[in-house]
Scaffold this active site. Structure first.
Site, PDB file in Angstrom:
ATOM      1  N   ASP A 134      -0.835   3.258   5.202  1.00  0.00           N
ATOM      2  CA  ASP A 134      -1.163   4.635   4.842  1.00  0.00           C
ATOM      3  C   ASP A 134      -1.797   4.631   3.455  1.00  0.00           C
ATOM      4  O   ASP A 134      -1.707   3.655   2.702  1.00  0.00           O
ATOM      5  CB  ASP A 134       0.093   5.504   4.796  1.00  0.00           C
ATOM      6  CG  ASP A 134       0.772   5.643   6.144  1.00  0.00           C
ATOM      7  OD1 ASP A 134       0.114   5.363   7.170  1.00  0.00           O
ATOM      8  OD2 ASP A 134       1.954   6.015   6.171  1.00  0.00           O
ATOM      9  N   ASP A 136      -1.163   6.507   0.122  1.00  0.00           N
ATOM     10  CA  ASP A 136      -0.258   7.383  -0.627  1.00  0.00           C
ATOM     11  C   ASP A 136      -0.990   7.903  -1.855  1.00  0.00           C
ATOM     12  O   ASP A 136      -1.604   7.125  -2.595  1.00  0.00           O
ATOM     13  CB  ASP A 136       1.000   6.626  -1.039  1.00  0.00           C
ATOM     14  CG  ASP A 136       1.804   6.158   0.159  1.00  0.00           C
ATOM     15  OD1 ASP A 136       2.027   6.968   1.071  1.00  0.00           O
ATOM     16  OD2 ASP A 136       2.198   4.977   0.184  1.00  0.00           O
TER      17      ASP A 136
END
Length: 206
Positions: A134, A136
């Protein structure tokens, strides 16, 4: 030493004498290979900084306190955003990072920067980002932004080529962007004293 805040990356001057005896066996080698730690939210006390050590797998995370005089360099997420031209390869998280600037800056002039694996790689130069990582993010704002701004940023981030987890860092603590956008009740505020629920900032005004 410059004051540190949650998500800042710290380069250590030394690793000996910092890792406690009861730490997992991977912690010391990880710091020897990349002497970087991330500041946790607990707050600095008695010149001790609460930090987290990152290992080679997602399960390898270790919390400890380090002496302030062991810090050689501090890199904030905002500074790491300026390094986005140094990314490695064409991984989805890196492609998303390149698109974040326009996605956020078209909606707001607030400061932002990568955290998590992308931030760590940009600071330490160690390849930890993978094809499934991901992105962040941290967006810094003294107070939660207006709802219209939060919605525009959330919608823009949702169109990026990787999943994006965004925290709004305010003077009172941090709250997830998604909670600000979708919650009609309380939201979880992350503070140095621990998490607590507070009313959504625009609950009563819509």
């Amino acid at each position: 030493m410059t004051a540190v805040r949650p998500h800042d990356l710290l380069r250590l001057t030394r690793t000996r004498g910092i890792v406690p005896a009861d730490a997992p066996g991977w912690v010391a080698p990880a710091l020897e290979g990349a002497p970087w730690v991330v500041v946790r939210r607990n707050g600095v006390r008695d010149d001790r900084i609460p930090v987290g050590v990152r290992g080679s797998t997602r399960a390898q995370r270790f919390a400890l306190d380090i002496p302030a005089d062991s810090v050689a360099e501090v890199l904030a997420p905002e500074q790491l955003a300026a390094r986005r031209g140094r990314v490695r390869g064409d991984l989805p998280a890196f492609r998303a990072l390149h698109a974040v600037a326009s996605a956020i800056e078209e909606a707001t002039c607030l400061l932002w920067g990568p955290t998590g694996s992308v931030g760590f790689e940009l600071a330490a130069g160690v390849p930890v980002v993978t094809a499934t990582s991901d992105l962040d993010l941290m967006v810094r704002s003294a107070a939660p932004p207006p709802r219209a701004v939060a919605v525009r940023v959330h919608d823009a981030l949702g169109r990026l080529p990787a999943r994006v987890d965004c925290l709004i860092e305010t003077d009172e603590g941090a709250v997830a962007l998604g909670e600000l956008v979708f919650s009609a009740g309380d939201v979880l505020l992350r503070t140095p004293a621990g998490p607590r629920f507070v009313p959504a900032p625009w609950r009563e005004t819509g």
